[in-house]
Design a protein around this motif. Structure first.
Motif, mmCIF file in Angstrom:
data_model
loop_
_atom_site.group_PDB
_atom_site.id
_atom_site.type_symbol
_atom_site.label_atom_id
_atom_site.label_comp_id
_atom_site.label_asym_id
_atom_site.label_seq_id
_atom_site.Cartn_x
_atom_site.Cartn_y
_atom_site.Cartn_z
ATOM 1 N N ALA A 104 0.810 -1.338 -0.015
ATOM 2 C CA ALA A 104 0.115 -0.075 0.023
ATOM 3 C C ALA A 104 0.845 1.296 0.003
ATOM 4 O O ALA A 104 2.006 1.199 0.597
ATOM 5 N N ALA A 105 0.390 2.348 -0.697
ATOM 6 C CA ALA A 105 1.100 3.691 -0.556
ATOM 7 C C ALA A 105 0.727 4.168 0.842
ATOM 8 O O ALA A 105 -0.276 3.813 1.508
ATOM 9 N N ASP A 106 1.628 5.186 1.382
ATOM 10 C CA ASP A 106 1.297 5.758 2.426
ATOM 11 C C ASP A 106 0.054 6.752 2.391
ATOM 12 O O ASP A 106 -0.179 7.357 1.174
ATOM 13 N N ASP A 107 -0.714 6.787 3.526
ATOM 14 C CA ASP A 107 -2.050 7.710 3.171
ATOM 15 C C ASP A 107 -1.085 9.151 3.432
ATOM 16 O O ASP A 107 -0.207 9.419 3.831
ATOM 17 N N ALA A 108 -2.253 10.190 3.277
ATOM 18 C CA ALA A 108 -1.667 11.614 3.389
ATOM 19 C C ALA A 108 -1.150 11.838 4.658
ATOM 20 O O ALA A 108 -0.223 12.640 4.629
ATOM 21 N N GLN A 109 -1.705 11.402 5.796
ATOM 22 C CA GLN A 109 -1.159 11.752 7.160
ATOM 23 C C GLN A 109 0.357 11.052 7.220
ATOM 24 O O GLN A 109 1.160 11.656 7.870
#
Length: 235
Positions: A104-109
């Motif tokens: 998964a990519a990092d979320d915005a936070q």
């Protein structure tokens, strides 16, 4: 007819460590007759430079490899880099091991947190990184990784944080994978927990092994069981 297992293994280390973290597994694989490539990524293990991106680092790593298929092993950040390699040149790899990592990519936070950490490392140094690691890992594992973290350069650590923040989601890479996949995860991994591992297995139609008595650095927390699983799959 089953494809022969590759004779060369490329092992990619976690952040903010070095190739030294693989010493037990490297020795075991060499004793089993494998040629093992264990690079220190740029800015780690006393090496110069820094990672401009995971994709660029993957492109440079491809230059280290011969023409024959290679087994690919990556843990945590090394797993992110392994996925970048598979995106660029899946035909170069005959077997894949992803340990304590995520597609998964990092979320915005999380992206923001990594970028703020990178700014802080450049401004203050790595001490707060060492303090956080001491809280995350067992005393025995922390004692092993402390010299590796101390050998990392300030810019190497900061650039790696930014490279991880910018990485894309990679489930599509696993869905296209045409070679055997083994996913390893420490039973107590809270950073990339069992749920992450199951998603990797599902996307890549792989095999899952849970390493008992281990957290995020499963190859150090329980070197015996991790190494046994690796040998069974790669040799």
């Amino acid at each position: 007819m089953t494809e022969p297992k590759p004779q060369t293994v490329l092992m990619l280390h976690a952040y903010p460590l070095s190739g030294t973290m693989w010493s037990a597994q490297e020795k075991a694989l060499q004793e089993a007759g494998r040629n093992v490539i264990v690079p220190h990524l740029p800015g780690f293990g006393g090496t110069s430079g820094h990672m401009s991106s995971l994709a660029d680092t993957a492109a440079h790593l491809l230059e280290l490899l011969g023409p024959q298929p290679v087994s690919l092993v990556g843990l945590s950040m090394g797993g992110y880099l392994a996925l970048a390699l598979l995106r660029l040149a899946p035909e170069r790899f005959g077997r894949v091991v992803l340990a304590d990592t995520s597609a998964a990519a990092d979320d915005a936070q999380k992206q923001q947190d990594r970028r703020l950490q990178a700014q802080r490392v450049r401004a203050e140094g790595r001490e707060f990184i060492l303090e956080a690691a001491q809280k995350e890992h067992s005393p025995a594992t922390y004692e092993r990784i402390l010299p590796m973290m101390q050998a990392a350069s300030r810019e190497g650590v900061a650039a790696a944080l930014e490279a991880m923040a910018e990485r894309p989601e990679s489930f599509d890479v696993l869905e296209k994978l045409k070679v055997p996949l083994l996913v390893l995860v420490g039973e107590r991994d809270e950073i990339t927990p069992l749920g992450n591992a199951r998603k990797l297995v599902e996307a890549g139609h792989g095999e899952l092994k849970i390493i008992p008595d281990a957290a995020h650095l499963a190859n150090l927390d329980n070197a015996h069981d991790f190494t046994r699983a690796l040998l069974d799959f790669l040799t």
